[in-house]
Design a protein around this motif. Structure first.
Motif, mmCIF file in Angstrom:
data_model
loop_
_atom_site.group_PDB
_atom_site.id
_atom_site.type_symbol
_atom_site.label_atom_id
_atom_site.label_comp_id
_atom_site.label_asym_id
_atom_site.label_seq_id
_atom_site.Cartn_x
_atom_site.Cartn_y
_atom_site.Cartn_z
ATOM 1 N N PHE A 77 -16.797 -4.399 -14.809
ATOM 2 C CA PHE A 77 -17.074 -2.971 -14.928
ATOM 3 C C PHE A 77 -15.902 -2.280 -15.612
ATOM 4 O O PHE A 77 -14.737 -2.637 -15.401
ATOM 5 C CB PHE A 77 -17.357 -2.337 -13.559
ATOM 6 N N VAL A 78 -16.215 -1.304 -16.449
ATOM 7 C CA VAL A 78 -15.200 -0.590 -17.216
ATOM 8 C C VAL A 78 -14.225 0.092 -16.265
ATOM 9 O O VAL A 78 -14.627 0.781 -15.330
ATOM 10 C CB VAL A 78 -15.848 0.450 -18.148
ATOM 11 N N GLY A 79 -12.938 -0.102 -16.514
ATOM 12 C CA GLY A 79 -11.898 0.463 -15.666
ATOM 13 C C GLY A 79 -11.206 -0.576 -14.816
ATOM 14 O O GLY A 79 -10.120 -0.322 -14.282
ATOM 15 N N GLU A 80 -11.809 -1.746 -14.686
ATOM 16 C CA GLU A 80 -11.189 -2.818 -13.908
ATOM 17 C C GLU A 80 -10.007 -3.390 -14.684
ATOM 18 O O GLU A 80 -10.092 -3.658 -15.875
ATOM 19 C CB GLU A 80 -12.221 -3.913 -13.635
ATOM 20 N N LYS A 81 -8.889 -3.571 -13.993
ATOM 21 C CA LYS A 81 -7.653 -4.018 -14.633
ATOM 22 C C LYS A 81 -7.777 -5.447 -15.156
ATOM 23 O O LYS A 81 -8.408 -6.302 -14.536
ATOM 24 C CB LYS A 81 -6.497 -3.940 -13.634
ATOM 25 N N VAL A 82 -7.182 -5.698 -16.330
ATOM 26 C CA VAL A 82 -7.114 -7.048 -16.883
ATOM 27 C C VAL A 82 -5.651 -7.400 -17.130
ATOM 28 O O VAL A 82 -4.802 -6.524 -17.308
ATOM 29 C CB VAL A 82 -7.925 -7.179 -18.190
ATOM 30 N N LYS A 83 -5.352 -8.687 -17.158
ATOM 31 C CA LYS A 83 -3.964 -9.139 -17.251
ATOM 32 C C LYS A 83 -3.398 -9.015 -18.657
ATOM 33 O O LYS A 83 -2.224 -8.679 -18.843
ATOM 34 C CB LYS A 83 -3.871 -10.594 -16.783
ATOM 35 N N GLN A 84 -4.223 -9.289 -19.676
ATOM 36 C CA GLN A 84 -3.681 -9.447 -21.021
ATOM 37 C C GLN A 84 -4.785 -9.250 -22.051
ATOM 38 O O GLN A 84 -5.937 -8.995 -21.700
ATOM 39 C CB GLN A 84 -3.100 -10.851 -21.177
ATOM 40 N N ALA A 85 -4.430 -9.383 -23.326
ATOM 41 C CA ALA A 85 -5.422 -9.303 -24.401
ATOM 42 C C ALA A 85 -6.310 -10.541 -24.345
ATOM 43 O O ALA A 85 -5.857 -11.645 -24.619
ATOM 44 C CB ALA A 85 -4.718 -9.215 -25.751
ATOM 45 N N ASP A 86 -7.560 -10.350 -23.954
ATOM 46 C CA ASP A 86 -8.542 -11.434 -23.945
ATOM 47 C C ASP A 86 -9.679 -11.094 -24.903
ATOM 48 O O ASP A 86 -9.809 -11.697 -25.960
ATOM 49 C CB ASP A 86 -9.083 -11.661 -22.527
ATOM 50 N N VAL A 87 -10.476 -10.095 -24.537
ATOM 51 C CA VAL A 87 -11.567 -9.658 -25.410
ATOM 52 C C VAL A 87 -11.028 -9.214 -26.769
ATOM 53 O O VAL A 87 -11.660 -9.439 -27.807
ATOM 54 C CB VAL A 87 -12.355 -8.511 -24.744
ATOM 55 N N VAL A 88 -9.837 -8.618 -26.764
ATOM 56 C CA VAL A 88 -9.240 -8.130 -28.010
ATOM 57 C C VAL A 88 -9.052 -9.263 -29.021
ATOM 58 O O VAL A 88 -9.070 -9.040 -30.240
ATOM 59 C CB VAL A 88 -7.893 -7.435 -27.703
ATOM 60 N N LEU A 89 -8.916 -10.495 -28.538
ATOM 61 C CA LEU A 89 -8.719 -11.635 -29.428
ATOM 62 C C LEU A 89 -9.987 -12.009 -30.194
ATOM 63 O O LEU A 89 -9.929 -12.809 -31.131
ATOM 64 C CB LEU A 89 -8.231 -12.851 -28.634
ATOM 65 N N LEU A 90 -11.134 -11.442 -29.803
ATOM 66 C CA LEU A 90 -12.359 -11.716 -30.558
ATOM 67 C C LEU A 90 -12.217 -11.263 -32.010
ATOM 68 O O LEU A 90 -12.627 -11.956 -32.938
ATOM 69 C CB LEU A 90 -13.550 -10.997 -29.915
ATOM 70 N N GLY A 91 -11.643 -10.069 -32.197
ATOM 71 C CA GLY A 91 -11.486 -9.545 -33.551
ATOM 72 C C GLY A 91 -10.441 -10.292 -34.343
ATOM 73 O O GLY A 91 -10.619 -10.580 -35.527
ATOM 74 N N TYR A 92 -9.325 -10.588 -33.705
ATOM 75 C CA TYR A 92 -8.265 -11.386 -34.311
ATOM 76 C C TYR A 92 -7.541 -12.127 -33.195
ATOM 77 O O TYR A 92 -7.215 -11.508 -32.186
ATOM 78 C CB TYR A 92 -7.262 -10.505 -35.081
ATOM 79 N N PRO A 93 -7.361 -13.440 -33.303
ATOM 80 C CA PRO A 93 -7.520 -14.267 -34.504
ATOM 81 C C PRO A 93 -8.893 -14.908 -34.698
ATOM 82 O O PRO A 93 -9.101 -15.607 -35.677
ATOM 83 C CB PRO A 93 -6.468 -15.351 -34.295
ATOM 84 N N LEU A 94 -9.847 -14.690 -33.763
ATOM 85 C CA LEU A 94 -11.123 -15.396 -33.869
ATOM 86 C C LEU A 94 -11.976 -14.900 -35.027
ATOM 87 O O LEU A 94 -12.796 -15.638 -35.564
ATOM 88 C CB LEU A 94 -11.902 -15.269 -32.560
ATOM 89 N N MET A 95 -11.794 -13.640 -35.454
ATOM 90 C CA MET A 95 -12.589 -13.059 -36.541
ATOM 91 C C MET A 95 -14.082 -13.053 -36.210
ATOM 92 O O MET A 95 -14.937 -13.279 -37.067
ATOM 93 C CB MET A 95 -12.371 -13.816 -37.857
ATOM 94 N N PHE A 96 -14.403 -12.789 -34.954
ATOM 95 C CA PHE A 96 -15.802 -12.762 -34.533
ATOM 96 C C PHE A 96 -16.520 -11.584 -35.182
ATOM 97 O O PHE A 96 -15.992 -10.473 -35.251
ATOM 98 C CB PHE A 96 -15.871 -12.644 -33.006
ATOM 99 N N GLN A 97 -17.735 -11.829 -35.659
ATOM 100 C CA GLN A 97 -18.500 -10.790 -36.335
ATOM 101 C C GLN A 97 -18.914 -9.697 -35.351
ATOM 102 O O GLN A 97 -19.597 -9.968 -34.362
ATOM 103 C CB GLN A 97 -19.749 -11.393 -36.975
ATOM 104 N N MET A 98 -18.513 -8.465 -35.633
ATOM 105 C CA MET A 98 -18.931 -7.319 -34.837
ATOM 106 C C MET A 98 -18.835 -6.076 -35.705
ATOM 107 O O MET A 98 -18.211 -6.093 -36.770
ATOM 108 C CB MET A 98 -18.064 -7.169 -33.582
ATOM 109 N N THR A 99 -19.451 -4.999 -35.269
ATOM 110 C CA THR A 99 -19.382 -3.756 -36.035
ATOM 111 C C THR A 99 -18.026 -3.090 -35.805
ATOM 112 O O THR A 99 -17.368 -3.332 -34.782
ATOM 113 C CB THR A 99 -20.490 -2.787 -35.606
ATOM 114 N N PRO A 100 -17.579 -2.238 -36.736
ATOM 115 C CA PRO A 100 -16.331 -1.496 -36.516
ATOM 116 C C PRO A 100 -16.354 -0.685 -35.224
ATOM 117 O O PRO A 100 -15.329 -0.551 -34.547
ATOM 118 C CB PRO A 100 -16.245 -0.590 -37.748
#
Length: 272
Positions: free
Chosen positions: A48-71
């Motif tokens: 759920f939005v607002g729950e604390k996370v430890k580090q950049a996880d989902v953020v890695l989808l854009g880089y370095p994975l280069m996963f296709q998504m909209t801006p």
């Protein structure tokens, strides 16, 4: 991850290796959580939005994975997780956020994240720790307390936010989401960003299709220099822009400069 598996499948096919059917089967069955209502990627199922996370996880989808998504999806991922990521998280976290904000051209946010990286530098030898300087990542009964120090990887990730974000790290890929500097099958794509505190960035010795290139970026100008070339004339490189702007040929030892904007470097015989 399915993009990594698909890249491996493409590479094996190009090299004429037999591709195990299990690779394709596994790639087709992997699931990436996505919330279509909020238009972002949850950390995990039922997050759920607002729950604390430890580090950049989902953020890695854009880089370095280069996963296709909209801006918009990329922006939502960055903004949602920026607010809930542990401020004492690993050093690489802030460089990954910095790269992401550069991709979507939010330069002030990128610079803010970049500055966070420097809190993890410890004196006197400028060693980069996983945690901010002064924190203890492994406290035992020793005196002084032991630290788990990431000498190379964390430092590499931090410096990567400059080289990868300002001119995104070269990474051969079949397809990619928006980025400042990347290689795909058709071209080497440029869309550089220079933050306020960086006036000059130089990258030398980039290998591309048997050619060697140097790049210089300032606030307003990009300069490309070909230092060695592949022998086949049909593989000579050009810089292309939009359909209204003529291509610029690259010759050894003759730097080419143009106003800071998106561009593609490719062979004459390739249509971009």
């Amino acid at each position: 991850f399915f993009d990594s598996l698909n890249f491996s499948i493409d590479l094996a096919t190009d090299l004429q290796y037999q591709v195990p059917e299990t690779w394709k089967d596994v790639a087709s069955k992997l699931k990436l959580p996505f919330d279509s209502e909020i238009n972002y990627h949850p950390e995990y199922e039922n997050y759920f939005v607002g729950e604390k996370v430890k580090q950049a996880d989902v953020v890695l989808l854009g880089y370095p994975l280069m996963f296709q998504m909209t801006p918009k999806q990329r922006r939502n991922d960055l903004l949602i997780y920026e607010l809930v990521t542990d401020p004492d998280g690993p050093a690489m976290t802030w460089s990954m956020f910095s790269i992401g904000f550069m991709e979507i051209k939010q330069i002030d946010a990128a610079e803010t994240q970049l500055k966070k990286c420097f809190a993890n530098i410890t004196e006197p030898f400028k060693v980069t720790d996983h945690v901010p300087a002064g924190a203890c990542s492994l406290c035992l009964s020793s005196s002084p307390p032991l630290r788990v120090t990431d000498h190379v990887p964390a430092g590499g990730r931090q410096s990567g936010s400059v080289t990868d974000g300002e001119a995104e790290q070269i990474r051969k890929e079949k397809k990619g989401s928006g980025g400042a500097y990347k290689i795909n099958k058709q071209s080497l794509d440029l869309d550089p960003v220079v933050t306020d505190e960086i006036t000059h960035l130089q990258i030398t010795g980039v290998s591309y299709l048997g050619n060697k290139l140097n790049f210089t970026f300032t606030k307003s100008v990009t300069t490309v220099e070909l230092t060695s070339a592949h022998g086949n004339p049909k593989d000579s490189l050009v810089i292309s822009f939009d359909q209204l702007t003529p291509d610029l040929p690259l010759y050894i030892g003759q730097p080419v400069s143009f106003p800071m904007k998106a561009a593609h470097i490719h062979t004459k015989s390739t249509c971009v």
